[in-house]
Design a protein around this motif. Structure first.
Motif, PDB file in Angstrom:
ATOM      1  N   ASN A 187       0.831  -1.198   0.000  1.00 45.96           N
ATOM      2  CA  ASN A 187       0.000   0.000   0.000  1.00 45.96           C
ATOM      3  C   ASN A 187       0.869   1.253   0.000  1.00 45.96           C
ATOM      4  N   GLY A 188       0.586   2.138  -0.930  1.00 50.27           N
ATOM      5  CA  GLY A 188       1.295   3.408  -0.963  1.00 50.27           C
ATOM      6  C   GLY A 188       2.772   3.279  -1.256  1.00 50.27           C
ATOM      7  N   CYS A 189       3.147   2.274  -2.040  1.00 51.19           N
ATOM      8  CA  CYS A 189       4.573   2.021  -2.332  1.00 51.19           C
ATOM      9  C   CYS A 189       4.877   2.333  -3.795  1.00 51.19           C
ATOM     10  N   ASN A 190       6.118   2.672  -4.054  1.00 47.18           N
ATOM     11  CA  ASN A 190       6.587   2.948  -5.414  1.00 47.18           C
ATOM     12  C   ASN A 190       7.915   2.243  -5.640  1.00 47.18           C
ATOM     13  N   ILE A 226      -1.016 -11.680  -3.200  1.00 49.63           N
ATOM     14  CA  ILE A 226      -0.428 -10.335  -3.146  1.00 49.63           C
ATOM     15  C   ILE A 226      -1.549  -9.341  -3.422  1.00 49.63           C
ATOM     16  N   ASP A 227      -1.759  -8.426  -2.502  1.00 53.40           N
ATOM     17  CA  ASP A 227      -2.817  -7.424  -2.614  1.00 53.40           C
ATOM     18  C   ASP A 227      -2.169  -6.051  -2.750  1.00 53.40           C
ATOM     19  N   ILE A 228      -2.505  -5.341  -3.818  1.00 54.20           N
ATOM     20  CA  ILE A 228      -1.847  -4.077  -4.147  1.00 54.20           C
ATOM     21  C   ILE A 228      -2.873  -2.957  -4.119  1.00 54.20           C
ATOM     22  N   SER A 229      -2.536  -1.843  -3.495  1.00 56.28           N
ATOM     23  CA  SER A 229      -3.405  -0.673  -3.508  1.00 56.28           C
ATOM     24  C   SER A 229      -2.558   0.592  -3.472  1.00 56.28           C
ATOM     25  N   GLY A 244      -7.534   0.050  -6.213  1.00 49.40           N
ATOM     26  CA  GLY A 244      -7.567   1.415  -6.696  1.00 49.40           C
ATOM     27  C   GLY A 244      -6.293   2.214  -6.543  1.00 49.40           C
ATOM     28  N   PHE A 245      -6.122   3.142  -7.511  1.00 43.55           N
ATOM     29  CA  PHE A 245      -5.021   4.096  -7.542  1.00 43.55           C
ATOM     30  C   PHE A 245      -3.664   3.400  -7.667  1.00 43.55           C
TER      31      PHE A 245
END
Length: 378
Positions: free
Chosen positions: A160-163, A184-187, A210-211
């Motif tokens: 979450n919130g990673c780049n 793996i869950d990505i948001s 999302g996003f």
């Protein structure tokens, strides 16, 4: 299950710092375990030179209650070499009600690499639906490789919130009947690479929420599970976006779904620039599916999350459902610029013919492949 008393220390070889956690004696409470990990983390996070490395040794099991490793850290490159096994508590009495959302969490840690062939055991069944096993929040330049994840409480890995994230050479497993055990869950994350891994769980192998954007998934064996999913998006009328997701050279074996996009009726936003290429299905259900009415609790709403620029190229294999292609798009703009090329599916049931179903889908399709997708033909 034995709980180890832990101590930590450092050794210096050239400019490389090693922080070791090792077993010394048996105890009846894992409070000491958590404190030792956090002390070692404080030293690791505070190191300034060389290649700071935390080593969790092979052949040891460490019972951990929920804990958070927090940054920011002084070094731009931190390493955790997980060779042993991290185990969640086996009793619900071990966790208080305030700590059931996440088990092991990293927050605001940049330049982190976790590797080493060790195992993360979420103790499965008693924790299903409760918390995420391993989560990363606002961790940029993240690398995770070579680990085994078993029996997660809920999501095995949450991003979450990673780049700038690279995840590879993982083995993630949970029983087929286990609820919500996404691999793996990505948001709200961007620029992710997921590759060369096996994921077999009771829910999505990979879920992209999302996003999130610029996600590349390659050489992943998925199954059992619910496939690789975009969404769900737009729950309760929310605005959400996903774009530039590319899945290639992956295999779906015995999955409930294959390549899936799912949105809620009444949602806002978009899912676009998505591709599935060189995909193999082995007895997969719903091999190709877009569903803009994933949960239809706002049936009267005229709007939908916009879906466009989606391609399926070189999808081959066998389907357990006669309906091998299903584009269930909303009554508004529908799904635009959907491309189906070189899709060659056969039924897992001898003699059964496959077919496609479309609702308000627009695009192009190869005319001489199976199943034919009449709604996309010129």
């Amino acid at each position: 299950m034995c709980v180890f008393c832990l101590i930590h220390y450092r050794r210096v070889f050239s400019t490389v710092y090693f922080f070791y956690i090792h077993a010394c004696t048996y105890v009846t409470s894992f409070v000491i375990t958590v404190k030792a990990f956090l002390r070692a983390w404080d030293d690791l996070c505070g190191a300034t030179g060389g290649r700071p490395t935390l080593v969790i040794p092979h052949g040891k099991e460490f019972l951990l209650s929920p804990l958070s490793f927090k940054g920011p850290c002084k070094s731009k490159n931190l390493w955790i070499q997980l060779q042993g096994t991290l185990v969640a508590p086996g009793s619900m009495n071990a966790w208080d009600d305030n700590n059931k959302e996440k088990w092991i969490q990293f927050m605001q840690v940049n330049g982190l690499t976790i590797y080493g062939g060790g195992q993360i055991d979420g103790q499965g069944k008693i924790w299903w639906d409760y918390c995420q096993a391993l989560s990363f929040h606002s961790c940029n330049n993240l690398r995770v490789s070579g680990l085994q994840h078993v029996n997660s409480q809920k999501n095995h890995i949450s991003i979450n919130g990673c780049n700038d994230v690279d995840i590879s050479h993982l083995k993630i497993t949970a029983p087929e009947e286990s609820p919500n055990t996404d691999g793996i869950d990505i948001s709200a994350s961007n620029h992710l690479q997921i590759h060369d891994s096996f994921i077999g769980t009771g829910d999505d192998c990979v879920a992209i929420n999302g996003f999130s954007s610029y996600i590349n998934i390659s050489r992943v064996l998925c199954g059992p599970g619910h496939g690789i999913s975009i969404g769900s998006l737009g729950k309760g009328g929310a605005y959400e976006t996903v774009e530039e997701v590319h899945v290639e050279d992956c295999t779906f074996k015995g999955t409930m779904n294959g390549a899936r996009i799912k949105t809620w009726k009444g949602g806002r936003g978009y899912a676009r620039k998505i591709s599935f290429e060189r995909i193999r299905m082995i007895n997969a259900g719903n091999p190709i599916i877009i569903d803009q009415t994933y949960v239809n609790r706002m049936a009267a709403a005229s709007r939908d999350v916009e879906i466009s620029d989606v391609s399926y190229k070189g999808v081959i294999g066998s389907s357990t459902d006669a309906r091998a292609v299903y584009f269930n798009c909303g009554d508004g703009a529908g799904c635009r610029n959907i491309v189906v090329e070189d899709v060659e599916m056969t039924s897992a049931v001898a003699g059964k013919q496959l077919f496609a179903v479309c609702n308000n889908a627009h695009g192009t399709s190869s005319a001489d492949r199976s199943p034919r997708v009449p709604c996309l033909l010129p």
